[in-house]
Enzyme design. Structure first.
Site, mmCIF file in Angstrom:
data_model
loop_
_atom_site.group_PDB
_atom_site.id
_atom_site.type_symbol
_atom_site.label_atom_id
_atom_site.label_comp_id
_atom_site.label_asym_id
_atom_site.label_seq_id
_atom_site.Cartn_x
_atom_site.Cartn_y
_atom_site.Cartn_z
ATOM 1 N N GLU A 136 78.671 104.002 116.716
ATOM 2 C CA GLU A 136 78.782 103.507 115.342
ATOM 3 C C GLU A 136 79.392 104.636 114.532
ATOM 4 O O GLU A 136 78.807 105.708 114.406
ATOM 5 C CB GLU A 136 77.412 103.140 114.770
ATOM 6 C CG GLU A 136 77.497 102.627 113.350
ATOM 7 C CD GLU A 136 76.214 102.842 112.577
ATOM 8 O OE1 GLU A 136 76.286 103.357 111.440
ATOM 9 O OE2 GLU A 136 75.144 102.512 113.113
ATOM 10 N N CYS A 173 75.938 104.028 106.217
ATOM 11 C CA CYS A 173 77.140 103.618 106.945
ATOM 12 C C CYS A 173 77.600 102.235 106.536
ATOM 13 O O CYS A 173 78.765 101.886 106.729
ATOM 14 C CB CYS A 173 76.871 103.669 108.449
ATOM 15 S SG CYS A 173 75.417 102.705 108.951
#
Length: 525
Positions: free
Chosen positions: A259, A298
């Site tokens: 990620e 994020c």
């Protein structure tokens, strides 16, 4: 001044202190030294061997339901120590209580969800993937695909922004699958992760060595990764590229889930004009995503896409909300947004803003006349900044540069087709949100954006009170994204178990294939 305590590592089923002075963890608001971490001198070979050879078999001897029960016991342990975790988050991450909740309570909720999901798999030890398929005309020879836990270790290399959730959203699925975990948290905020692991180890709810933690340098970890181990990394795309080039993946074919960077978008559809409910929802969500955890998420909104005719109204409304955000020491009850994680991160944010300002104008900068509450200019406190680019298609940096802080760019578009194209210029993102007064009007853009985003989050007035939020990652939904976002997948309910299993096609006599269903359960789709 006394030397801060050295946080120990837990490897090979025992607590071990690293050698040397290590790295000091500090309070990003006051600068106070909190603790030290060091992984120097650890026997990494022994750590990985113990996890693979001792903890792994013990975990896999338990059924899915039994492992799910262990997750429930972890939940109870974390809940019992919840107040301590909040205090650590305030001191080490500089977060206000509501932001700490996103990390701490979000982790507990995720574990609770996987405990319930795991219980639904019952006493099985094997997962089935689809029905048996005949390979002979008379049906005597057939094939059935089975999923078995990988006989290795799950190594987590985590980011600084979610020291709690970053561990448990991964560990929930790994432990449920029967795969032991070694976590290497980001050094700057490792205290919370280390304390949680210590509490779970002390509670003795898992087979010894099922959960290990290494605080400090990650040097040498990938060298120990074997062909049946899995690695999950959260961090920058540049670091991810370096990791992927390691022989663990290029030669030994270990699996890695990444990620990485993500220029997430929020898209205001043309019908959501100023004065409508959808417009107000959009403004609230953009401002909220800029300020929750000081924009250090994020999934935060980095680009807010609006029709050109609504650009000025949106800029004014978002700036008005941002101006009400009080910034400073999270211990003060009047503060609504704490600090960035460190002075170094503050410098990085300033550099990123300067890069974006080469093509975008500054619409709102809370730092120009900022008065931080119970904090000075030397702290890592930083007020929200909203930039703007009317002609979104002319931009380059706003679609390439992610500033990991309370910063977003308002981007103008001419029509929905251009808006979709601009969102996709992020080259793959974790999430995009749509705002409209008409649910059906969001169908076409939702499908058009799905191939470039791990999650599409659509909001209209009917779900104003029930929608879970653009940036909130729910364990029932997929977390990850294609392209620049890393190409990985986490969570998504029981889908997360696939990463920790090996799929095999078992071929043989029909009687054998039928016998494979004993002590097995079909993995829900």
């Amino acid at each position: 001044m006394s030397t801060p305590a050295l946080l120990e590592n837990y490897v090979a089923g025992q607590w071990v202190a690293g050698r040397g002075e290590g790295t000091t963890l500090t309070d990003p608001v006051t600068g106070e030294t909190l603790a030290r971490v060091s992984s120097d001198g650890l026997d990494l070979d022994a750590a990985f061997a113990f996890a693979r050879d001792t903890a792994g078999p013990a975990l896999r001897a338990l059924s899915f339901a039994e492992r799910a029960q262990r997750l429930s016991q972890i939940v109870a342990t974390l809940q019992a120590n919840r107040d301590d975790y909040y205090a650590i988050a305030t001191a080490n991450s500089g977060t206000v209580a509501t932001d700490s909740a996103v990390d701490i309570d979000g982790a507990i909720y995720t574990l609770s969800t996987y405990a319930k999901l795991g219980a639904s798999l019952g006493e099985a030890h094997t997962l089935l993937d689809g029905a048996a398929t005949p390979l002979a005309k008379d049906g005597s020879f057939a094939v059935r695909h089975v999923l078995r836990p990988t006989p290795g270790v799950a190594l987590f290399i985590n980011a600084f922004n979610f020291p709690s959730w970053g561990l448990w959203e991964k560990a929930a699925a790994a432990l449920l699958a029967g795969v032991p975990v070694i976590v290497k948290p980001a050094t700057s905020t490792a205290w919370l992760t280390q304390r949680m692991v210590a509490d779970v180890v002390a509670a003795d709810v898992l087979p010894r060595g099922s959960l290990s933690i290494i605080c400090g340098s990650a040097a040498g970890l990938l060298d120990r990764i074997g062909p049946f181990d899995v690695v999950s990394f959260t961090g920058s795309a540049a670091t991810a590229a370096t990791l992927r080039a390691h022989p663990a993946f290029t030669e030994r074919s270990a699996r890695i889930n990444v990620e990485a960077d993500s220029l997430n978008s929020a898209l205001l559809l043309p019908d959501a004009a100023p004065g409508t409910a959808a417009f107000d929802q959009f403004v609230r969500e953009v401002a909220r995503e800029m300020t929750v955890k000081s924009g250090q998420k994020c999934t935060a909104i980095r680009r807010a896409l609006v029709p050109l005719e609504h650009f000025d109204a949106a800029a004014s409304a978002i700036a008005e909300r941002l101006a009400k955000t009080t910034v400073g020491n999270p211990r003060n009850e009047n503060v609504r947004m704490g600090s960035l994680v460190s002075a170094a991160q503050k410098r990085t944010v300033l550099e990123g803003i300067a890069e974006l300002q080469a093509e975008a104008q500054t619409l709102y900068d809370g730092n120009r006349e900022a008065t931080f509450i119970d904090a000075d200019a030397q702290s890592a406190c930083f007020a929200p900044v909203l930039l703007g680019l009317r002609d979104g298609a002319s931009g380059q940096r706003v679609h390439d540069t992610e500033v990991f802080g309370p910063v977003a760019t308002l981007v103008g578009y001419r029509d929905v087709g251009e808006a979709v194209a601009l969102a996709k210029r992020g080259q793959g993102s974790l999430v995009v949100s749509l705002f409209s007064n008409d649910a059906l009007a969001m169908r076409a853009p939702a499908l058009a954006l799905a191939d470039a985003h791990g999650r599409v989050h659509a909001v209209d007035p009917s779900v104003a009170k029930t929608q879970t939020g653009h940036g909130n990652v729910m364990p029932q939904s997929l977390h990850g994204g294609p392209g620049r976002a890393g190409g990985g997948e986490e969570l998504g309910g029981l889908r997360a178990l696939r990463f920790y299993h090996v799929r095999s096609a078992a071929q043989g006599p029909a009687a054998l294939v039928e016998a494979l269903t004993a002590d097995a359960v079909e993995l829900p789709k």
